[in-house]
Design a protein around this motif. Structure first.
Motif: not given
Lengths: 485, 647
Positions: B25-28, B46-56, B108-113, B131-135
């Motif tokens: 969803l972040g990419v879109l 950008g970072p929050s979608v990855v953080a949310a994915a981290f929580i799941v 680690v992805g979240f920290l780098i975002h 967009a690329y990083l989320n993708l």
């Protein structure tokens, strides 16, 4: 006084054919009464006719039969292609309605020719008589020659038409000679009977059949643009109006394959030992020439032309594999290819403006960022053409190559896989231009071109649908080839 | 080999798809709205979608952890390919192995975002970057969550594409663009083998129903002939050498450093390049059936570990040193899985993700402060200016060097112990590599942070510590680079090797009878690796702090050897001569042969269309169509010859 015996005609199998033919005539007449420059109404008329024809064909799905002294048959194979042609031509019509505005093509004949060409295509796919198949091929081709040259003020368009015509006539000559030889050997033009001779013939009969088969291979090889009979394709694809190019890449190629597969599997099946090896070589040559040449192209239409040659090669792989799975894979791939290649050409059209076709790859720099929708669409089509999962192109190749493996053609599969990996390079090259360079042109908003937008949405939907849910569609393709074997 | 596979308990859940979906969803968002909503929104999304994915992912991890051993969470999205003998599903799964991987990717992805928010802030392609990083995150998650080989391949290709796009992110520089191209082409070679391997595997399964799921591959693999399994696993490994930058396909990774530094940290250190290791651990059942393949994997790994380390000794670009060290550390992971220590390999993957991401982000902080300078000869004494970067970089360096107490020590030690038991020769190589690693990493550290500052006055005036958003990820990763190791202690210490016990149901290996060496031997081996690490550090200290003239003297004395290392064994030149030039020439020959008609037209382009088309027509009249017709005729004759020759 002798009375000419009117053959017993069953009308039902002719229904889709007649609908398209009638639509073509209707458009021709309506053209007389329409005052340009807006030809949208003609396009709509054609579109409706094609939809009706497709619906008729779908309704006939469980029927079978033959008509006109057995020369035309009603079977799923023919119906599958009828629907595919209706879809391909329909998409082309959608493209054309906005495209023609940017050209000097001011003629309702455009739509008439497109529909007549489709009539020829349906004839090719539904006939089991070599003469009728040839007739269909000529109807289709002559209309296509005219279409290639319909942009009369463009020298490139004229040149494309002339080249296509001269070489096409040359190839038709071979095809006709092949038909004559087969007739000479068997005294028949109906495919099933020729098949019997091919199976049992000896001596001179056998020799004639063999040479006939080789010449048919040349004729069909030309139409599908298989190397070394492909040399016309890049020039003609580049020179023809873009919408016509899309039509040639999708529709005409599919029609040629429809007849190609039916003739070789149905009647020349017993000679498979002879032609499989030749087809193997053609497949390898076609894939390799297409992909390697595409690597150095700077013009998007030329690039897609070589890509189209390469895809003919993949399809030949499926023919070499043969059997139910191989033939079904060819049909499935033709459907997939119709969506992704018409889609790619639609993006090309979307980027062009009046007097500025923007076909040079440099014009594409940064388009992906400025027009997210066009960028997204092109990304999907390029990745699908390259065979990246989970898009339709991947599934198509998956079916083709696994059929080849199942049939024991390990080397052919390896070569095909390597080829499709090479192809990723130039497809992604387009994306790189679109996303990682600057300075190209600004595309017109797609919302200003509703027909083009509709075509893009439809082709995108097809590319995703066949990739994500391929099974029911492959099943349909498999049922369609059952009647062949 | 001989252990009994633990029972697998499959539980169907419905939340797994959120893990890849959130970054998708972040990419879109970035593509369609990114340029309209402005940088702030992109920085938040950008970072929050990855953080949310981290929580799941954390939820999934905890359920696997607390559930019965061998629990596999699974979500079948739909049947992708249920036809004939094939029934490939779009299915995600999380078992112990995947659980670790998704935590690394999203954590680690979240920290780098987060780090990127500041690092990339002034870049005009900000939304595009996220967009690329989320993708990339999406593709990597699909790779590690796939329940079958085909879906894994989807992710495998996806991460490759993103890596390519991100290496060439600053495309206006030619070198960057060609680095992206190189990565792409080299990976193509590996992927070709990978794909052929998949097809061969499918083919050899023969008739019957196939889901291509990993459990089925493990099951059916036993019925295949050893030769087939060996062939398939070797081909898949060739794919892994491409993606994970091993001999002989490692050449793209050093060039990939052309991309933005956070990208190097995420893709070219912590996650994507470890995909090959993950793939082998995932297919461990198949690899265990092919001892020859495992030997090859282990040998290539050990050789790469030493080979890349020697090149790292003399590099002067801060990111290149780290790149060669990544190649070398990946070699250790392959050595681990090659000797059957799958959990040790994944353990090192985990700790490496922490300390190597830390080192890359630290180097980014340094480069940021130095105004883009990457040459370590022009640095020095940065300790005073960048205290946080200095401290965290030191932790990372200690961890990679294998100093006891830090994460890298435990994981490397686990690999070395198993390597000694299975293949003493390779252990010897790995030990040498460990010493070299300690040396070149401390060389880097000393040259950058200690001694006199060698930067020019202008640069020195602008030296500053990076802002919070950049240093917080450094601190978190530094903490992880210490504590991350304590999940897998040696068996005789405290709570022992919890990590391997956790992974055992997924990759086997923990219940290995006799697999663990004697206590005394284990302590002795540990002593040996501590010794080489300290020796490496001591030599670096002597060379670069005590007697800074030594390196030059040595380079002068051993000129040939130095040149060889400096030029990276001339491998790039060799590949260029062997492969690149011939292929380019072939393409050109083919092009000219089949394409005579347009050469001029295409090149000259816009100007004088009329003149151009005129020339075209003339060409056409003087024989183009005849030329085409001739090729048609020749083809026909050859075809006839073929047919008649057979008949």
């Amino acid at each position: 006084m002798t009375t000419l015996a009117f053959p017993d005609v069953a009308w039902l199998p002719l229904l889709p054919l007649m609908v398209i033919g009638a639509t073509a005539l209707l458009v021709l007449v309506a053209d007389l009464f329409s005052e340009g420059p807006d030809y949208d109404a003609l396009g709509w008329l054609g579109l409706i006719g094609l939809i009706v024809a497709a619906v008729c064909a779908a309704l006939l799905w469980n029927q079978s039969g033959s008509t006109l002294a057995g020369t035309l048959v009603l079977d799923r194979y023919g119906l599958f292609f009828t629907i595919l042609f209706a879809v391909g031509s329909g998409l082309t019509l959608l493209l054309s309605m906005n495209y023609l505005e940017t050209t000097d093509i001011r003629s309702g004949d455009y739509y008439t020719l497109l529909l007549f060409s489709t009539v020829g295509m349906v004839l090719m796919a539904t006939s089991v008589d070599l003469i009728v198949i040839f007739l269909g091929l000529e109807v289709m081709s002559i209309a296509a020659y005219a279409l290639a040259g319909i942009w009369r003020t463009q020298v490139r368009s004229n040149e494309a038409a002339l080249k296509y015509f001269i070489l096409g006539a040359f190839a038709s000559g071979f095809l006709l000679l092949g038909i004559a030889l087969l007739f000479g050997a068997s005294g028949e033009t109906l495919l099933p009977r020729i098949g019997e001779v091919a199976a049992t013939g000896t001596g001179e009969q056998r020799l004639l059949v063999t040479i006939g088969a080789a010449l048919l291979l040349v004729g069909f090889g030309f139409k599908v643009a298989a190397a070394p009979f492909h040399s016309w394709a890049p020039d003609v694809y580049e020179g023809a109006p873009t919408a016509v190019t899309a039509f040639m890449a999708a529709g005409i190629k599919a029609a040629a394959f429809a007849a190609f597969v039916r003739v070789f599997v149905d009647s020349l099946g017993p000679l498979a030992g002879d032609w499989r090896g030749a087809l193997w070589i053609l497949a390898v040559l076609t894939m390799t020439v297409g992909n390697v040449s595409a690597l150095v192209q700077r013009n998007i239409k030329r690039l897609l032309a070589y890509s189209s040659i390469a895809h003919a090669g993949y399809l030949l792989v499926g023919m070499v594999a043969g059997g139910e799975n191989g033939n079904a894979a060819v049909l499935f791939y033709l459907a997939v290819y119709t969506f992704m290649t018409v889609g790619a050409f639609a993006v090309v059209i979307a980027l062009g403006r009046r007097g500025q076709p923007h076909e040079d790859l440099d014009d594409w720099a940064g388009v992906g960022l400025r027009s997210p929708f066009l960028g997204f669409a092109m990304t999907v089509f390029m990745l699908s053409l390259a065979g990246v999962p989970p898009l339709a192109g991947f599934m198509g190749k998956f079916y083709l190559f696994s059929a080849a493996l199942e049939a024991g053609y390990v080397w052919l599969t390896v070569i095909a896989v390597v080829n499709s990996l090479v192809s990723v390079y130039y497809y992604v090259g387009v994306l790189v231009k679109m996303y990682m360079a600057e300075g190209g042109v600004e595309a017109e908003a797609t919302s200003a071109r509703p027909y083009l937008f509709a075509a893009l949405v439809a082709t995108l939907a097809g590319t995703f649908l066949l990739g994500l849910f391929p099974t029911p569609w492959f099943e349909i393709a498999r049922r369609s080839v059952e009647s062949l074997i | 080999m001989h252990e009994v596979q633990p029972a697998v308990v499959v539980e169907n859940v419905t939340f797994l798809w959120w893990i890849p979906l959130l970054p998708a969803l972040g990419v879109l968002f970035h593509i369609f709205l990114g340029r309209r909503v402005g940088k702030t929104a992109v920085s938040v999304v950008g970072p929050s979608v990855v953080a949310a994915a981290f929580i799941v992912s954390l939820v999934a991890f905890i359920r696997v952890w607390l559930g019965p051993p061998g629990l596999v969470l699974q979500q079948v999205l739909w049947s992708w390919l249920p036809v004939g003998s094939l029934d490939v599903r779009f299915a995600l799964q999380v078992d112990a192995l995947s659980a670790v991987m998704i935590l690394v990717v999203t954590g680690v992805g979240f920290l780098i975002h987060l780090y990127s928010v500041v690092y990339m802030h002034d870049d005009p392609g900000y939304a595009r970057y996220f967009a690329y990083l989320n993708l990339f995150t999406v593709a990597m998650l699909v790779l590690v969550m796939a329940d079958n080989l085909l879906l894994l391949f989807v992710g495998w290709e996806g991460v490759g594409l993103c890596s390519y796009l991100l290496i060439g992110f600053w495309y206006d520089n030619d070198a960057n663009a060609s680095a992206g191209k190189k990565a792409f082409i080299v990976n193509r070679v590996g992927d070709a083998a990978f794909l052929v391997g998949i097809f061969w595997l499918f083919w050899s399964f023969g008739p019957g129903s196939h889901t291509f799921s990993f459990s089925e591959i493990a099951e059916r693999g036993r019925q295949l002939s050893p030769a087939v399994v060996t062939g398939v696993t070797l081909l898949l490994f060739v794919g892994a050498t491409g993606k994970s930058a091993q001999l002989p396909l490692y050449v793209w990774l050093p060039d990939a450093m052309a991309g933005p530094t956070p990208v190097s940290a995420l893709i070219h250190a912590a996650t994507m390049v470890t995909a090959g290791v993950y793939m082998i651990a995932r297919l461990h059942a198949l690899y265990e059936l092919a001892p020859i393949s495992l030997d090859v994997v282990a040998t290539v790994g050990a050789l790469t570990a030493v080979f890349a380390a020697t090149i790292g000794l003399v590099q002067t670009d801060i990111k290149k040193v780290l790149a060669y060290s990544t190649i070398s550390q990946l070699g250790y992971m392959f050595l681990a899985v090659g000797v059957g220590a799958f959990s040790a390999g994944i353990f090192h993957l985990l700790t490496h993700a922490f300390f190597k991401a830390l080192l890359f982000l630290g180097s980014g902080s340094v480069i940021h402060a130095m105004g883009g300078e990457q040459d370590i000869r022009k640095m020095g004494g940065l300790r005073r200016y960048l205290p946080v970067t200095y401290a965290t970089f030191l932790v990372g360096t200690l961890a990679i060097a294998g100093v006891p107490g830090f994460a890298g020590f435990f994981s490397k030690d686990m690999i070395l112990a198993r390597a000694y038991a299975e293949a003493p020769m390779l252990w010897g190589l790995a030990l040498v590599g460990a010493g070299l690693t300690a040396f070149y990493m401390f060389r880097l550290f000393f040259l950058v942070f200690l001694g006199e500052c060698r930067a020019d006055a202008h640069t020195r005036a602008h030296l500053h510590e990076s802002p919070r958003t950049m240093t917080i990820p450094l601190v978190v990763l530094a903490v992880l680079s210490v504590v991350g190791g304590y999940v897998g202690l040696p068996e005789f210490l405290a709570w022992g090797d919890r990590f391997s016990a956790f992974l055992a149901p997924a990759v086997g290996g923990s219940a290995h009878a006799g697999g663990h060496p004697h206590l005394a031997l284990e302590v002795a081996l540990m002593g040996a690796s501590v010794f080489v690490a300290l020796a490496g550090i001591a030599v670096a200290y002597r060379f670069y702090i005590q007697a800074p003239q030594t390196p030059q003297q040595l380079a002068a004395r051993w000129r040939r050897a130095y040149q060889l290392l400096w030029n990276k064994y001339y491998v790039d030149e060799l590949y260029a001569a062997l492969f690149v030039r011939p292929i380019v020439q072939l393409a050109h020959v083919l092009w000219r042969q089949f394409d005579v008609a347009v050469v001029d037209g295409a090149v000259n382009g816009a100007g004088g269309v009329v003149q151009e088309t005129g020339r075209w027509l003339r060409r056409w009249q003087t024989g183009n169509v005849q030329h085409y017709a001739l090729s048609l005729l020749v083809g026909t004759l050859l075809l006839l010859g073929y047919f008649l020759g057979r008949g």
